[in-house]
Design an enzyme around this catalytic site. Structure first.
Site, PDB file in Angstrom:
ATOM      1  CE  LYS A 117      53.334  31.723  34.947  1.00 35.97           C
ATOM      2  NZ  LYS A 117      52.861  32.906  34.401  1.00 35.97           N
ATOM      3  CE  LYS A 199      48.201  25.955  35.016  1.00 37.15           C
ATOM      4  NZ  LYS A 199      48.026  27.440  35.495  1.00 37.15           N
ATOM      5  CE  LYS A 202      45.695  33.759  29.785  1.00 34.77           C
ATOM      6  NZ  LYS A 202      46.033  33.876  31.114  1.00 34.77           N
TER       7      LYS A 202
HETATM    8  P1  TYM Z   1      45.081  33.407  34.162  1.00 31.19           P
HETATM    9  O1  TYM Z   1      45.085  34.486  33.242  1.00 31.19           O
HETATM   10  O2  TYM Z   1      46.457  32.410  33.954  1.00 31.19           O
HETATM   11  O3  TYM Z   1      43.747  32.648  33.909  1.00 31.19           O
HETATM   12  C1  TYM Z   1      42.582  33.442  34.077  1.00 31.19           C
HETATM   13  C2  TYM Z   1      41.629  32.252  34.620  1.00 31.19           C
HETATM   14  O4  TYM Z   1      41.535  31.120  34.001  1.00 31.19           O
HETATM   15  C3  TYM Z   1      41.681  29.975  35.021  1.00 31.19           C
HETATM   16  N1  TYM Z   1      42.255  29.005  34.448  1.00 31.19           N
HETATM   17  C4  TYM Z   1      41.840  27.664  34.230  1.00 31.19           C
HETATM   18  N2  TYM Z   1      40.615  27.376  34.579  1.00 31.19           N
HETATM   19  C5  TYM Z   1      40.529  25.759  34.363  1.00 31.19           C
HETATM   20  N3  TYM Z   1      41.462  24.763  33.625  1.00 31.19           N
HETATM   21  C6  TYM Z   1      42.595  25.699  33.192  1.00 31.19           C
HETATM   22  N4  TYM Z   1      43.391  24.680  32.558  1.00 31.19           N
HETATM   23  C7  TYM Z   1      42.835  26.948  33.542  1.00 31.19           C
HETATM   24  N5  TYM Z   1      43.780  27.805  33.267  1.00 31.19           N
HETATM   25  C8  TYM Z   1      43.426  28.765  33.895  1.00 31.19           C
HETATM   26  C9  TYM Z   1      42.428  30.504  36.076  1.00 31.19           C
HETATM   27  O5  TYM Z   1      42.436  30.068  37.228  1.00 31.19           O
HETATM   28  C10 TYM Z   1      41.925  31.911  35.961  1.00 31.19           C
HETATM   29  O6  TYM Z   1      40.956  31.946  36.786  1.00 31.19           O
HETATM   30  N6  TYM Z   1      46.640  35.262  38.635  1.00 31.19           N
HETATM   31  C11 TYM Z   1      45.721  35.089  37.648  1.00 31.19           C
HETATM   32  C12 TYM Z   1      45.112  36.479  37.454  1.00 31.19           C
HETATM   33  C13 TYM Z   1      44.548  37.245  38.351  1.00 31.19           C
HETATM   34  C14 TYM Z   1      43.580  37.263  39.224  1.00 31.19           C
HETATM   35  C15 TYM Z   1      43.690  38.421  39.986  1.00 31.19           C
HETATM   36  C16 TYM Z   1      42.446  36.258  39.356  1.00 31.19           C
HETATM   37  C17 TYM Z   1      45.346  38.458  38.635  1.00 31.19           C
HETATM   38  N7  TYM Z   1      44.688  39.122  39.590  1.00 31.19           N
HETATM   39  C18 TYM Z   1      42.479  38.721  40.848  1.00 31.19           C
HETATM   40  C19 TYM Z   1      41.395  36.569  40.222  1.00 31.19           C
HETATM   41  C20 TYM Z   1      41.541  37.726  41.227  1.00 31.19           C
HETATM   42  C21 TYM Z   1      46.012  34.489  36.307  1.00 31.19           C
HETATM   43  O7  TYM Z   1      47.037  34.390  36.198  1.00 31.19           O
HETATM   44  O8  TYM Z   1      44.973  33.916  35.655  1.00 31.19           O
END
Ligand code: TYM
Length: 334
Positions: A117, A199, A202
């Site tokens: 990022k 990947k 978003k």
């Molecule tokens: P975030 O919002 O980017 O994504 C949410 C969840 O989706 C998964 N993910 C994917 N899985 C498979 N293929 C992909 N292309 C893909 N893109 C995203 C992410 O791995 C995630 O599980 N930092 C985290 C949010 C967070 C969090 C937490 C998660 C904040 N605190 C505590 C677990 C526990 C995030 O940005 O996810």
């Protein structure tokens, strides 16, 4: 702390930023729905995390509610699981501060997501973006979480949460559970449709990268039809040689419940065109009940607000108790 299996705690979260997509669903949310029948589950909409990249306030407000609706429409049941907005439970930022005092700068500098990022948003890199994994550790540790179901990209962050839990426990006594990431073999890293070497994301610039969970059926079919595939014409799973087809096979398998082996057999001698058409239909079919429920929820935002409010109350009870223990352990409450 030993807990029996039924009492294991699961915590996970998604950011209410950009577009929630099929990768989020297949990599994370799908597992959450399954886990809520076995464990005590807590799912958050992490708005403070989203703010590490500028969000337009009005849009952020809408996205927070929409993300909650997505959880519910996907099958997260508020009777079984706690669903809440991160900023409604102030202990998250409070604990993050304390964890900041034991996290090391070089540790955070190693985080791949930050490095990525930081490259993309060069002029906008803020301290929050750097610090974000510490807040994520606080999210997890507050609930004495055993399991964190996430996609592959969050593995390193969960590792940091483990390191901080151990470090804190060594310094101040046994307060935190050392959490464990749960990452599925299939679907843990759904790749971009326009570039299967990166990947699905978003914050991708082009909507051709992802299937948004709100995309209309025709658009979904069109995006899959146009997905970048590999040279050759065989439908076989080989991530290195055929990243595009392998990604579509993974998506197809998760959407249809068929194994990749079964699918390879089914498409022996058939061409990419036929295969892609069927992947599109499978994804549309898979998302149909979800999209129907999402539409219904959108007509009743007050119901969702109430669920979030009561979720925040439930989460707060646990978070406040942990925070009390933490403050006592470090010597700041008397
Ligand atoms: P975030 O919002 O980017 O994504 C949410 C969840 O989706 C998964 N993910 C994917 N899985 C498979 N293929 C992909 N292309 C893909 N893109 C995203 C992410 O791995 C995630 O599980 N930092 C985290 C949010 C967070 C969090 C937490 C998660 C904040 N605190 C505590 C677990 C526990 C995030 O940005 O996810």
């Amino acid at each position: 702390m030993q807990k029996d299996f039924k009492n294991k705690v699961v915590f996970s979260a998604a950011q209410p930023s950009g577009v929630l997509h099929l990768g989020n669903y297949l990599g994370a949310i799908k597992q959450w729905v399954e886990l809520q029948n076995k464990h005590k589950c807590v799912f958050s909409i992490v708005d403070y995390h989203a703010m590490t990249v500028y969000q337009e306030p009005k849009k952020l407000r809408e996205k927070i509610l929409e993300t909650a609706m997505i959880y519910l429409a996907a099958g997260i049941n508020p009777e079984k699981s706690t669903i809440f907005i991160q900023s409604d439970v102030s202990e998250h930022t409070e604990l993050a501060w304390i964890l900041n005092t034991i996290a090391k700068i070089p540790e955070l500098e190693l985080m791949t997501q930050f490095k990525d990022k930081a490259k993309r948003f060069r002029s906008k890199v803020n301290v929050g973006l750097f610090n974000y994994p510490v807040l994520m550790a606080a999210d997890i540790l507050l609930y004495k979480t055993d399991f964190v179901p996430v996609g592959e990209d969050q593995k390193q962050h969960v590792e940091l949460a483990r390191t901080l839990a151990r470090r804190f426990n060594n310094l101040y006594g046994d307060i935190f559970v050392v959490p464990q990431a749960i990452i599925r073999k299939e679907g843990a890293r759904i790749m971009g449709l326009d570039d299967p070497l990166k990947k699905m994301s978003k914050s991708a610039k082009s909507p051709a990268n992802y299937i948004a969970l709100t995309d209309e059926p025709n658009l979904i079919k069109e995006k899959i039809k146009r997905a970048v595939t590999d040279s050759g014409k065989e439908v076989i799973y080989n991530k290195e040689k055929k990243p595009g087809i392998s990604n579509l096979l993974e998506i197809y398998s998760l959407a249809s419940g068929k194994t990749i082996k079964q699918l390879e057999k089914e498409y022996e001698g058939k061409n990419y065109g036929e295969f892609k058409k069927d992947v599109g239909e499978a994804v549309v079919g898979f998302l149909e009940p979800f999209q129907k429920d999402l539409k219904k929820l959108k007509e009743n935002p007050d119901k969702v607000r109430k669920i979030l409010q009561s979720g925040a109350e439930k989460a707060k009870l646990i978070a406040a108790k942990t925070m009390q223990e933490v403050k006592k352990a470090v010597g700041i409450n008397y």
